[in-house]
Design a protein around this motif. Structure first.
Motif, PDB file in Angstrom:
ATOM      1  N   ALA A  74       0.844  -1.209   0.000  1.00 35.38           N
ATOM      2  CA  ALA A  74       0.000   0.000   0.000  1.00 35.38           C
ATOM      3  C   ALA A  74       0.875   1.253   0.000  1.00 35.38           C
ATOM      4  CB  ALA A  74      -0.914  -0.008   1.220  1.00 35.38           C
ATOM      5  N   PHE A  75       1.988   1.194   0.716  1.00 38.28           N
ATOM      6  CA  PHE A  75       2.903   2.340   0.780  1.00 38.28           C
ATOM      7  C   PHE A  75       3.542   2.596  -0.593  1.00 38.28           C
ATOM      8  CE2 PHE A  75       6.808   4.614   2.024  1.00 38.28           C
ATOM      9  CZ  PHE A  75       6.243   5.595   2.803  1.00 38.28           C
ATOM     10  N   LEU A  76       3.888   1.516  -1.284  1.00 39.55           N
ATOM     11  CA  LEU A  76       4.455   1.640  -2.636  1.00 39.55           C
ATOM     12  C   LEU A  76       3.444   2.293  -3.581  1.00 39.55           C
ATOM     13  CD1 LEU A  76       6.953   0.765  -4.424  1.00 39.55           C
ATOM     14  CD2 LEU A  76       5.639  -1.259  -5.014  1.00 39.55           C
ATOM     15  N   PHE A  77       2.193   1.868  -3.470  1.00 39.01           N
ATOM     16  CA  PHE A  77       1.100   2.410  -4.286  1.00 39.01           C
ATOM     17  C   PHE A  77       0.960   3.921  -4.053  1.00 39.01           C
ATOM     18  CE2 PHE A  77      -3.635   3.067  -4.581  1.00 39.01           C
ATOM     19  CZ  PHE A  77      -3.747   2.883  -5.953  1.00 39.01           C
ATOM     20  N   VAL A  78       0.950   4.293  -2.790  1.00 40.70           N
ATOM     21  CA  VAL A  78       0.789   5.711  -2.435  1.00 40.70           C
ATOM     22  C   VAL A  78       2.012   6.521  -2.886  1.00 40.70           C
ATOM     23  CG1 VAL A  78       0.719   7.260  -0.440  1.00 40.70           C
ATOM     24  CG2 VAL A  78      -0.824   5.328  -0.545  1.00 40.70           C
ATOM     25  N   THR A  79       3.194   5.927  -2.771  1.00 44.12           N
ATOM     26  CA  THR A  79       4.424   6.618  -3.192  1.00 44.12           C
ATOM     27  C   THR A  79       4.354   6.987  -4.672  1.00 44.12           C
ATOM     28  OG1 THR A  79       5.729   5.412  -1.573  1.00 44.12           O
ATOM     29  CG2 THR A  79       6.939   6.411  -3.383  1.00 44.12           C
ATOM     30  N   TYR A  80       3.914   6.049  -5.509  1.00 47.32           N
ATOM     31  CA  TYR A  80       3.880   6.332  -6.954  1.00 47.32           C
ATOM     32  C   TYR A  80       2.729   7.257  -7.339  1.00 47.32           C
ATOM     33  CZ  TYR A  80       7.952   3.696  -8.152  1.00 47.32           C
ATOM     34  OH  TYR A  80       9.256   3.314  -8.257  1.00 47.32           O
ATOM     35  N   ILE A  81       1.672   7.287  -6.534  1.00 43.85           N
ATOM     36  CA  ILE A  81       0.648   8.316  -6.759  1.00 43.85           C
ATOM     37  C   ILE A  81       1.288   9.684  -6.486  1.00 43.85           C
ATOM     38  CG2 ILE A  81      -1.522   9.286  -5.882  1.00 43.85           C
ATOM     39  CD1 ILE A  81      -2.502   6.418  -5.492  1.00 43.85           C
ATOM     40  N   GLY A  82       2.102   9.739  -5.438  1.00 42.85           N
ATOM     41  CA  GLY A  82       2.833  10.974  -5.138  1.00 42.85           C
ATOM     42  C   GLY A  82       3.782  11.354  -6.262  1.00 42.85           C
ATOM     43  N   TYR A  83       4.465  10.352  -6.821  1.00 43.66           N
ATOM     44  CA  TYR A  83       5.375  10.592  -7.955  1.00 43.66           C
ATOM     45  C   TYR A  83       4.601  11.223  -9.128  1.00 43.66           C
ATOM     46  CZ  TYR A  83       7.901   9.378 -12.257  1.00 43.66           C
ATOM     47  OH  TYR A  83       8.489   9.422 -13.492  1.00 43.66           O
ATOM     48  N   LEU A  84       3.420  10.681  -9.415  1.00 46.81           N
ATOM     49  CA  LEU A  84       2.616  11.213 -10.533  1.00 46.81           C
ATOM     50  C   LEU A  84       2.143  12.632 -10.214  1.00 46.81           C
ATOM     51  CD1 LEU A  84       0.511   8.052 -11.509  1.00 46.81           C
ATOM     52  CD2 LEU A  84       2.531   8.974 -12.665  1.00 46.81           C
ATOM     53  N   ALA A  85       1.855  12.883  -8.936  1.00 42.91           N
ATOM     54  CA  ALA A  85       1.451  14.242  -8.545  1.00 42.91           C
ATOM     55  C   ALA A  85       2.603  15.213  -8.746  1.00 42.91           C
ATOM     56  CB  ALA A  85       0.983  14.240  -7.093  1.00 42.91           C
ATOM     57  N   VAL A  86       3.805  14.782  -8.403  1.00 40.70           N
ATOM     58  CA  VAL A  86       4.991  15.644  -8.585  1.00 40.70           C
ATOM     59  C   VAL A  86       5.180  15.967 -10.062  1.00 40.70           C
ATOM     60  CG1 VAL A  86       7.525  15.658  -8.446  1.00 40.70           C
ATOM     61  CG2 VAL A  86       6.176  14.963  -6.473  1.00 40.70           C
ATOM     62  N   ARG A  87       4.912  15.016 -10.927  1.00 39.74           N
ATOM     63  CA  ARG A  87       5.028  15.262 -12.370  1.00 39.74           C
ATOM     64  C   ARG A  87       4.057  16.357 -12.838  1.00 39.74           C
ATOM     65  NH1 ARG A  87       7.848  11.755 -15.474  1.00 39.74           N
ATOM     66  NH2 ARG A  87       6.709  12.471 -17.313  1.00 39.74           N
ATOM     67  N   GLY A  88       2.961  16.512 -12.094  1.00 42.04           N
ATOM     68  CA  GLY A  88       1.958  17.508 -12.494  1.00 42.04           C
ATOM     69  C   GLY A  88       2.129  18.851 -11.825  1.00 42.04           C
ATOM     70  N   LEU A  89       3.266  19.078 -11.163  1.00 40.05           N
ATOM     71  CA  LEU A  89       3.445  20.336 -10.429  1.00 40.05           C
ATOM     72  C   LEU A  89       3.720  21.538 -11.333  1.00 40.05           C
ATOM     73  CD1 LEU A  89       5.459  19.325  -7.231  1.00 40.05           C
ATOM     74  CD2 LEU A  89       3.155  20.241  -7.352  1.00 40.05           C
ATOM     75  N   GLY A  90       3.993  21.303 -12.603  1.00 40.28           N
ATOM     76  CA  GLY A  90       4.231  22.421 -13.516  1.00 40.28           C
ATOM     77  C   GLY A  90       5.713  22.668 -13.761  1.00 40.28           C
ATOM     78  N   GLY A  91       6.017  23.815 -14.363  1.00 37.35           N
ATOM     79  CA  GLY A  91       7.401  24.115 -14.725  1.00 37.35           C
ATOM     80  C   GLY A  91       7.690  23.650 -16.140  1.00 37.35           C
TER      81      GLY A  91
END
Lengths: 165, 247
Positions: B131-148
């Motif tokens: 579950a932690f791995l799953f949440v980590t990669y959701i976070g990774y995808l969120a970071v990709r959407g931060l802009g810049g």
């Protein structure tokens, strides 16, 4: 010179600008969820259960403490009351422990199957009894095709399960 | 080798290779349904409940593979000699598909747990780390959407991906390092045989083909999105230059 404000052009930056709020919100949820998971994992026992033969001998597997114990349900030991209360004996490495739970275990619970019981060890005049709140079946990693020709052999093996420890 | 080059907006994401892959994965899934539901036998203990194995295990393995591909692609982006946004887009696409497969793993595992263990969820080492791995990669995808800029996105997400990849062995070996409710390995220890083992391999092949097909298309869609962003930026720059020329 024309100094009137320019109209916004739908550029890459303009299109992306809407996303950070969603991304930041998701990140906030991720941090909270991740933190809760780590906290839950660290506050639970890292080892999920104590084996029956470790009760009272291994640190963290003490009498009177809320723990999970693991062992194999002894053949012929399962008794179910009309109220749904179930009692049975679990065994591991030659050490056995009577278990009492207030409800009927679910899953693939049966005799000769490994189980993990959550509850506490109580000591009475007759000896130690595990007062269980929840029974979880612990399926091992072997799979065997259901084969009617081998039913008798399987029953014979099951009858000897409690002797394996 | 499938065509991984960036695409133009006018070009569709499908190629002959991807169409063959798509058909092959579809055939593989049909095979999986036939073997998983009809031809493979019941387990002596779990009965028909064992059939969830053919979804649960392949999806878990493919999630591992997807996250490892994300890690390797991210390393390729950070390495100066191989730096290309194509690696970044493959990393992002693979992570998205990996999250999808990890979600399938968690849901199928939860249903399987209810059937065999008697509970949907418990905080044992394998379940919690997954579950932690799953949440980590959701976070990774969120970071990709931060802009810049694309390069900023690629650099920061590549660093996170490399760190997140370290979780994969943690999940895999959690059943050995700690004492979990989750069972130990079956295939490596020869605990699964005959038609049951064959059906599992059918599932792994079908899901692998599906994974490659999804990543190919998704990375091309990401390339189109980047091209669209660049085109918007070029248009804006051209308009500013035109304004400057009028002054």
């Amino acid at each position: 010179m024309d100094l009137s404000p320019r109209e916004a052009v739908p550029t890459a930056q303009g299109r992306k600008r809407k996303r950070p709020w969603l991304a930041i919100s998701v990140l906030a949820v991720v941090f909270v969820a991740g933190g809760l998971m780590v906290a839950k994992f660290l506050t639970s026992a890292v080892d999920y259960y104590c084996n029956v033969d470790e009760i009272g001998t291994k640190s963290g597997c003490d009498v009177g403490r809320n723990i999970r114990i693991q062992g194999t349900v002894q053949a012929g030991s399962v008794e179910k009351a009309s109220s749904g209360a179930t009692s049975f004996i679990i065994e591991y490495h030659g050490v056995s422990m009577p278990v009492q739970v207030g409800s009927e275990p679910s899953g693939i619970f049966k005799e000769c199957i490994p189980v993990v019981v959550r509850g506490r060890v109580a000591q009475d005049a007759t000896g130690k009894v595990f007062e269980g709140d929840e029974v979880i079946v612990k399926h091992d990693n072997s799979y065997d095709a259901e084969n009617k020709d081998r039913v008798e052999q399987a029953n014979a093996e099951a009858a000897q399960c409690s002797q394996k420890g | 080798m499938p065509d991984l080059s960036p695409v133009s907006i006018a070009r569709p994401t499908g190629t002959r290779v991807s169409r063959v892959l798509g058909i092959a994965s579809l055939v593989g899934i049909v095979w999986l349904v036939v073997f998983g539901l009809f031809l493979s036998p019941n387990d002596a203990t779990q009965k028909a409940g064992v059939r969830i194995l053919y979804i649960h295990v392949p999806s878990a393995w493919l999630a591992y593979l997807a996250f490892i591909v994300t890690g390797i692609s991210s390393a390729a982006y950070l390495f100066k000699r191989t730096r290309s946004l194509t690696w970044d887009r493959i990393a992002g696409a693979s992570a998205e598909v990996g999250v999808l497969f990890m979600g399938v793993t968690l849901v199928s595992g939860s249903l399987w747990g209810r059937i065999s263990w008697g509970i949907y969820w418990t905080w044992d080492s394998r379940l919690t780390t997954t579950a932690f791995l799953f949440v980590t990669y959701i976070g990774y995808l969120a970071v990709r959407g931060l802009g810049g800029t694309h390069q900023q996105r690629a650099r920061r997400s590549a660093i996170i991906a490399l760190l997140a990849t370290l979780e994969v062995p943690l999940v895999h070996f959690s059943v050995k390092w700690w004492r979990p409710l989750h069972q130990q390995e079956s295939v490596a220890e020869g605990k699964l045989n005959g038609l049951m083992l064959f059906t599992l391999f059918v599932g792994i092949i079908a899901f692998t083909l599906l994974y490659v097909w999804l990543v190919l298309h998704r990375q091309r869609v990401l390339a189109m999105e980047d091209a669209l962003d660049d085109q918007g930026l070029d248009t804006a720059l051209a308009e500013r230059r035109a304004e400057g020329a009028q002054i």
